[in-house]
Design an enzyme around this catalytic site. Structure first.
Site, mmCIF file in Angstrom:
data_model
loop_
_atom_site.group_PDB
_atom_site.id
_atom_site.type_symbol
_atom_site.label_atom_id
_atom_site.label_comp_id
_atom_site.label_asym_id
_atom_site.label_seq_id
_atom_site.Cartn_x
_atom_site.Cartn_y
_atom_site.Cartn_z
ATOM 1 N N CYS A 108 0.831 -1.207 0.000
ATOM 2 C CA CYS A 108 0.000 0.000 0.000
ATOM 3 C C CYS A 108 0.866 1.259 0.000
ATOM 4 O O CYS A 108 0.485 2.287 -0.567
ATOM 5 C CB CYS A 108 -0.954 -0.004 1.189
ATOM 6 N N HIS B 266 -1.461 0.761 7.716
ATOM 7 C CA HIS B 266 -1.918 0.883 6.322
ATOM 8 C C HIS B 266 -1.662 2.307 5.839
ATOM 9 O O HIS B 266 -1.843 3.275 6.574
ATOM 10 C CB HIS B 266 -3.411 0.550 6.254
#
Length: 832
Positions: free
Chosen positions: A54, A309
């Site tokens: 990510c 994340h």
């Protein structure tokens, strides 16, 4: 409604509701609408997260929306030979980018003109050699990739391409040192691609920049060597910003090294920043345009520096609208405004959680932002970037593949729906005719198979009824509860369509098994009553020869044995042919287990001798009346039967007499040996190597194991086996050499050997078979000191095998084969 599982006529609640209600076309397939994977109008394209990539996706989206960088990359010439020669790229050949620039070109072209909702960046990630399963340091990745890109583009001839990284991202600052003594100013100019700002102790971005540029005093051990003064002097040092790039990257140092733990940690400190940033107060030259506007905010969700994340909020330079890029998902912010609120709520609250400060108009604050990107404010219109022809050809080829896939999925959905509708009507019709009418022919079929037939997700297999059969090959009565009775018409259809068998019709139920089940149930019900009757019958003294011999142990536990046996028969009936769907246990294994249990549980076998006849010990048995025996026989029909006039086993009588004779013989042998070998029986009378006896120069050796076994026999001759031989081979190596030195036999190995007097050795050789003679001889000069004596052995010591024995003993000690290991749990340096 639930199904009545014990009732074979109940056909409700077996999965039919799916077929009897309204038709839902989506239930006929498990294929998602392919148009869900299609890019929406005026939307950006997402990037697939390959596991832990990510952080890569956020930078790619941010760099893609830098139009100058995208245009420069499109200008890079392709190394694709076919296109360079003007032939185009062959349709049967997949395009494989060769360089980092080509990977980025192709990725940006797909992000710009692809019809897919998201694309796969695995080619680019693989070319960089990144581990998709491990999250890297995002800030470190940004630096390294910019350095790699600059190095790659430096080889291009076109200056607009060659200098794009420096033009867009590169600025200059100088380290300025001023001597306090003479005022000499020393300047070291350096390039930067981002400013790394410390956020500890600060609340505003401008405070972080001020600290970055603040003056530092060089005093004491840290004094500066002045070239003019030619000596170390007190001085001041600071950073001066000389020039700024078009795109200003500000790294907020959220991930710092914790000296106490030795690991990185994340600082969840709120930092305020504005959408407009005036850098003029921080510049050395004040006569330029230094007003920047916010273009991207990179966010790290999570409290740990090693997990979490990454997402990006990026402003579209052409429309001025803000978008949130979260891997495959892209969300447009309302009203052209940056909205960070939800990202801040996702972080875990800590014990010392500070409240979010209030933000004015045009300002924001975040405890998760780790990089802020500002673009120089200009009046120029944003660029319109066109995809080059060869890249557009590749994109269109990928779009064609996507359209083919969409059409294929749509056709599969269409076919599934058509098949589902046909099946729906068929199942509805068959379900109506499924119940067997009174007096009409019928079949039994398993409930499990019927449920699978009604479950569209699992295509039915051929019907397998073998698991419901008894040992006679018919339907077992205990399996009725998992079967359903259906009409012969539907059964004919099932066997024609799906095959299998055997068919279980009206005559399938096994009468023999029903009778046996009734017998077991009847016996179970009357067991307690029969126990009382047998107990009373046992109190009556049996006269004459009308009685029967029964084992006392069997009589004590006959009710328990009977109950276990009946339960076993119940279980055997239940599992007589394994479980449903052929998960039957191996027959040989189950039969062997049953035989073992029978050996333990069989009634009246406690008075059966090894020859299968009545045992000779009357203490283990008693006579019971004929009435009591007949009651017991109902429960144990296969029990061995011995009338009370039955003679005991003749073979056992002979063996008993022989045993008595052997016992007498053993007692006599033990007495003679004990008398003959008095010294061997008593440890105190045996010689010792540590203090060699003066009356002899020779001693013999036997193993201590022989001595212990012989003593057992002498002490208990009727229960222990006589010792017939002296096996000294255990003390010798394979080469026939002795395994012990004289010194070891006086110390650690003394427990393994026994010393024998010469006179006693002569008697041992007469009484036992000796395989090897082992002798120790002492040699001593007349009148010499006893300590100067020499000791030799026959056979001699084998040095190699002795060394091997010692090594093995050391290994055994190190491996802790017999040691107790203690384990202590430690948490925060404290033993739990």
């Amino acid at each position: 409604r639930r199904n009545c599982r014990g009732n074979p006529n109940c056909l409700v609640g077996i999965g039919e509701h799916v077929w009897l209600g309204e038709i839902d076309e989506n239930s006929f397939h498990n294929i998602d609408d392919p148009n869900c994977e299609r890019r929406k109008k005026n939307a950006f394209v997402g990037l697939t997260n390959l596991g832990a990539t990510c952080y890569v996706n956020t930078f790619l989206q941010m760099w893609f929306l830098n139009l100058e960088l995208r245009q420069a990359l499109y200008l890079c010439p392709s190394t694709c030979g076919e296109y360079a020669a003007g032939e185009g790229i062959p349709k049967d050949k997949d395009y494989e980018p060769q360089t980092i620039c080509e990977h980025l070109q192709y990725l940006f072209a797909l992000l710009q003109n692809s019809k897919r909702r998201y694309i796969d960046p695995s080619g680019f990630v693989k070319a960089l050699g990144l581990d998709t399963g491990q999250q890297q340091d995002a800030q470190e990745f940004s630096k390294l990739f910019m350095s790699l890109l600059e190095d790659t583009l430096s080889k291009q001839k076109n200056p607009d391409v060659r200098n794009i990284v420096q033009k867009q991202f590169c600025g200059e600052y100088a380290y300025v040192t001023v001597c306090n003594q003479c005022g000499r100013e020393s300047k070291l100019v350096s390039k930067f691609y981002e400013l790394e700002l410390n956020i500890q102790g600060h609340k505003q971005l401008t405070d972080c920049i001020t600290e970055f540029l603040k003056e530092e005093k060089l005093e004491g051990d840290n004094r500066y060597f002045c070239e003019t003064c030619q000596s170390k002097q007190n001085a001041t040092r600071k950073i001066r910003l000389l020039s700024l790039p078009c795109t200003l990257n500000l790294q907020l140092m959220r991930f710092v090294f914790d000296r106490q733990t030795g690991h990185k940690k994340k600082l969840n400190t709120y930092i305020g920043f504005s959408e407009l940033l005036d850098m003029e107060p921080f510049m050395e030259q004040k006569n330029g345009v230094y007003v920047y506007e916010l273009s991207a905010v990179l966010i790290h969700r999570g409290v740990s520096a090693y997990s979490g994340h990454y997402i990006a909020h990026v402003k579209d330079p052409q429309t001025g609208e803000w978008y949130k890029f979260n891997d495959e998902d892209i969300e447009k912010m309302e009203g052209k405004k940056l909205q960070l609120g939800i990202e801040e709520d996702l972080a875990e609250p800590s014990k010392s959680q500070t409240r979010k400060p209030k933000c004015g108009k045009g300002t924001h604050c975040s405890r998760n932002a780790y990089m802020l990107v500002y673009r120089l404010q200009t009046q120029e219109k944003s660029l319109t970037v066109e995809v080059p022809a060869f890249l557009q050809e590749l994109v269109e080829r990928d779009n064609c593949k996507f359209e083919e896939w969409c059409n294929e999925m749509a056709e599969m959905r269409k076919q599934s729906v058509a098949r589902g509708k046909i099946k729906h009507e068929e199942v509805k019709e068959l379900y109506k005719r499924l119940p067997a009418e009174a007096g009409s022919p019928y079949d039994f079929i398993s409930l499990e198979w019927l449920q699978k037939w009604l479950d569209e997700s699992t295509p039915p297999k051929p019907i397998d009824n073998t698991a419901c059969l008894c040992s006679h090959g018919k339907l077992h009565p205990d399996k009725i509860s998992i079967m359903k009775r259906i009409s012969e018409y539907v059964a004919d259809f099932f066997y024609r369509r799906y095959g299998g068998g055997p068919r279980l019709n009206v005559k399938a139920l096994c009468k023999d098994c029903v009778v046996e089940r009734c017998r077991i149930l009847r016996l179970k019900n009357q067991l307690n009553e029969d126990y009382k009757t047998v107990t009373n019958l046992l109190k009556i003294t049996v006269k004459g020869n009308d009685g029967f011999w029964v084992g006392k142990a069997s009589l004590r536990s006959w009710r328990q044995l009977a109950l276990e046996q009946l339960n076993e028969q119940d279980e055997d009936a239940e599992h007589s042919n394994g479980k449903m769907n052929g998960n039957a246990q191996n027959k040989d294994e189950s039969n062997e287990e049953k035989r073992e249990e029978e050996e333990e549980l069989n009634f009246n076998e406690d008075i059966v001798c090894p020859h299968g006849d009545l045992c000779i010990s009357e203490n283990d048995r008693r006579v019971v009346s004929k009435e009591a025996w007949e009651k017991l026989k109902q429960y144990f029909p296969k029990a061995p039967e011995f009338p009370n006039n039955k003679e005991c086993c003749s073979q056992c009588k002979i063996l008993e007499r022989e045993g008595e004779e052997n016992e007498a013989l053993h007692k006599m042998m033990a007495s003679e040996q004990k008398t003959s070998l008095q010294n061997l029986f008593h440890d105190k009378c045996r010689p010792c190597l540590g203090s060699w006896p003066q009356e002899t120069d020779e001693l013999y050796i036997v193993s201590q194991f022989f001595v212990e076994e012989w003593r057992k026999f002498v002490r208990r001759p009727t229960r222990c086996t006589p010792v017939s031989s002296v096996e000294n081979s255990a003390l010798l190596c394979p080469h026939g050499g002795l395994m012990f030195t004289y010194a070891s036999m006086t110390k650690e190995d003394s427990k393994l050997i026994a010393l024998i007097w010469p006179s006693e050795w002569e008697r041992i050789q007469k009484l036992f078979v000796v395989d090897h003679v082992i002798k120790i001889t002492r040699t001593q000069a007349a009148g010499a000191d006893p300590e100067s004596a020499l000791y030799t052995s026959e056979p001699e010591l084998c040095p190699e095998c002795r060394e091997g024995l010692l090594c093995q003993q050391q290994r055994d000690l190190r491996e802790y084969t017999q040691a107790t290991i203690y384990i202590h749990k430690v948490v925060d340096n404290k033993k739990v």
